[in-house]
Design a protein around this motif. Structure first.
Motif, PDB file in Angstrom:
ATOM      1  N   ASN A   1      44.871  31.435  41.721  1.00  0.00           N
ATOM      2  CA  ASN A   1      43.449  31.212  41.495  1.00  0.00           C
ATOM      3  C   ASN A   1      42.967  30.004  42.288  1.00  0.00           C
ATOM      4  O   ASN A   1      43.632  28.964  42.320  1.00  0.00           O
ATOM      5  CB  ASN A   1      43.162  30.989  40.009  1.00  0.00           C
TER       6      ASN A   1
ATOM      7  N   ASP B   1      48.271  32.817  37.727  1.00  0.00           N
ATOM      8  CA  ASP B   1      47.317  31.709  37.726  1.00  0.00           C
ATOM      9  C   ASP B   1      47.428  30.826  38.960  1.00  0.00           C
ATOM     10  O   ASP B   1      46.449  30.194  39.371  1.00  0.00           O
ATOM     11  CB  ASP B   1      47.505  30.856  36.468  1.00  0.00           C
ATOM     12  N   ASP B   2      48.614  30.754  39.552  1.00  0.00           N
ATOM     13  CA  ASP B   2      48.776  29.886  40.724  1.00  0.00           C
ATOM     14  C   ASP B   2      47.997  30.382  41.931  1.00  0.00           C
ATOM     15  O   ASP B   2      47.805  29.639  42.900  1.00  0.00           O
ATOM     16  CB  ASP B   2      50.257  29.780  41.101  1.00  0.00           C
TER      17      ASP B   2
ATOM     18  N   ASN C   1      53.765  29.818  37.777  1.00  0.00           N
ATOM     19  CA  ASN C   1      52.919  30.658  36.933  1.00  0.00           C
ATOM     20  C   ASN C   1      52.550  31.982  37.586  1.00  0.00           C
ATOM     21  O   ASN C   1      51.607  32.648  37.155  1.00  0.00           O
ATOM     22  CB  ASN C   1      51.639  29.899  36.564  1.00  0.00           C
ATOM     23  N   SER C   2      53.271  32.365  38.628  1.00  0.00           N
ATOM     24  CA  SER C   2      53.006  33.628  39.314  1.00  0.00           C
ATOM     25  C   SER C   2      54.260  34.488  39.301  1.00  0.00           C
ATOM     26  O   SER C   2      55.384  33.966  39.291  1.00  0.00           O
ATOM     27  CB  SER C   2      52.559  33.380  40.758  1.00  0.00           C
TER      28      SER C   2
ATOM     29  N   THR D   1      35.577  30.920  40.321  1.00  0.00           N
ATOM     30  CA  THR D   1      37.025  31.063  40.468  1.00  0.00           C
ATOM     31  C   THR D   1      37.356  32.365  41.177  1.00  0.00           C
ATOM     32  O   THR D   1      36.935  33.439  40.748  1.00  0.00           O
ATOM     33  CB  THR D   1      37.735  31.040  39.098  1.00  0.00           C
TER      34      THR D   1
ATOM     35  N   SER E   1      40.572  34.629  43.421  1.00  0.00           N
ATOM     36  CA  SER E   1      42.022  34.859  43.399  1.00  0.00           C
ATOM     37  C   SER E   1      42.489  35.301  44.779  1.00  0.00           C
ATOM     38  O   SER E   1      41.875  36.182  45.393  1.00  0.00           O
ATOM     39  CB  SER E   1      42.382  35.924  42.364  1.00  0.00           C
TER      40      SER E   1
END
Length: 363
Positions: free
Chosen positions: A229, A226-227, A187-188, A246, A248
């Motif tokens: 985060n 998202d990976d 997801n990155s 959250t 990053s």
């Protein structure tokens, strides 16, 4: 005394003629020298930067023909693979061209290239090229589930480019390739833009060509998604605070694999039925040491059967690539459609050999 003056005048006239004849070549060589010196000064510590560039799939050679010649192809490129080797060579194609390249590129990787060239009289030759490198699906593992979560992921690298190339004179052609680059894992992803600029020159020396290309001049690439985060406790020493903030991870920015190529080729034999070409390229990358590649191509029976060989990364202290061999055949129908099939074998020092297959159409 009069005879001496006459000889001096003749010598002066001959010098002027010779200077005018070679003036264009001298200017080109001076330009190449300046650009090369700029590259050397900007990347004088390239040995210390081995393996530090992003999108390294952009360094994979395109086409079995160029690969089999040891990647000494900057001054030879006159087919659709020229969009990779030297965009200036794209202008030398007499008509439409289509090229498809496939290889099992190292364990678990699939490499594919697609290129098409369309001639437009008002502009020159226009090309579209797509490069894709992808892994096979792999299991997602975590510290708690080292045998796998049941989910899978893969990684892909894609480049899409548009090439414009034109013959400025009957000896000199210039071209450029603008491309979008994207690398993704789960997801990155990271994205960037780059340009290639190349020139091809038929020197006044009989059957000798000079090629020059700068590839992958562009933006830095940085992974995001998202990976990256993570949950962060911003006040671990305090009770009652929000422990599900959250955050990053901030990844680094990496340069693209800038490559400078200077190539020289010579048709040592060029008859009605057979041709023998020798080629050598000097290569200066920003993420490795400088090296030299050398290759040869023997064309038999009026460009029907081809035998090729070469060697990569000469004079490089820690060389991974080595010997290359290949062959090809071509056929032409009565309607003018040309078909070419090429094969190449690339030797690697630690990773075994790779087989390359290329199919091309010209019409």
């Amino acid at each position: 005394m009069q005879l001496s003056n006459k000889n001096q005048n003749i010598r002066m006239i001959m010098n002027i003629i010779i200077f005018r004849k070679w003036n264009g070549l001298l200017k080109l060589l001076i330009l190449v020298f300046i650009l090369t010196e700029m590259g050397l000064s900007g990347y004088g510590q390239e040995v210390k930067k081995v393996g530090t560039s992003a999108a390294t799939f952009l360094r994979i050679p395109v086409g079995a023909r160029g690969t089999a010649m040891g990647s000494a192809f900057a001054s030879v490129a006159d087919d659709a693979s020229a969009m990779f080797w030297n965009p200036g060579g794209v202008a030398r194609l007499p008509g439409y061209a289509l090229l498809v390249d496939h290889a099992k590129w190292l364990p678990g990787l699939n490499y594919n290239y697609f290129g098409v060239v369309i001639p437009l009289q008002a502009v020159g030759n226009i090309g579209i090229n797509v490069t894709a490198l992808g892994t096979e699906e792999m299991d997602i593992t975590t510290p708690d589930q080292p045998m796998g979560t049941g989910e899978k992921f893969d990684a892909t690298s894609i480049e899409v480019g548009i090439t414009i190339s034109r013959n400025l004179t009957d000896r000199f052609s210039l071209g450029g390739n603008i491309k979008y680059i994207n690398e993704k894992i789960l997801n990155s992803s990271a994205a960037g833009f780059a340009i290639d600029v190349g020139a091809l020159y038929d020197t006044p020396f009989p059957r000798i060509r000079l090629g020059f290309c700068i590839s992958n001049v562009g933006t830095k690439m940085q992974m995001s998604g998202d990976d990256l985060n993570v949950r962060v406790d911003i006040a671990p020493d305090q009770e009652g605070n929000n422990q599900s903030v959250t955050g990053s991870l901030n990844t680094g920015k990496f340069d693209l694999p800038l490559i400078m190529r200077l190539g020289l080729s010579w048709d040592a034999i060029k008859g009605e039925r057979n041709r023998f070409t020798l080629a050598v390229d000097g290569i200066n990358p920003n993420d490795n040491g400088q090296s030299v590649s050398a290759g040869a191509e023997l064309a038999l029976f009026k460009e029907v059967l081809f035998l090729r060989g070469g060697f990569n990364e000469l004079f490089l202290e820690q060389r991974e690539k080595g010997l290359t061999l290949g062959a090809g055949v071509s056929a032409k129908t009565s309607s003018g459609l040309g078909f070419l099939a090429d094969y190449a074998y690339q030797e690697f020092t630690h990773l075994g050999g790779i087989n390359r297959f290329t199919l091309a159409l010209v019409f």
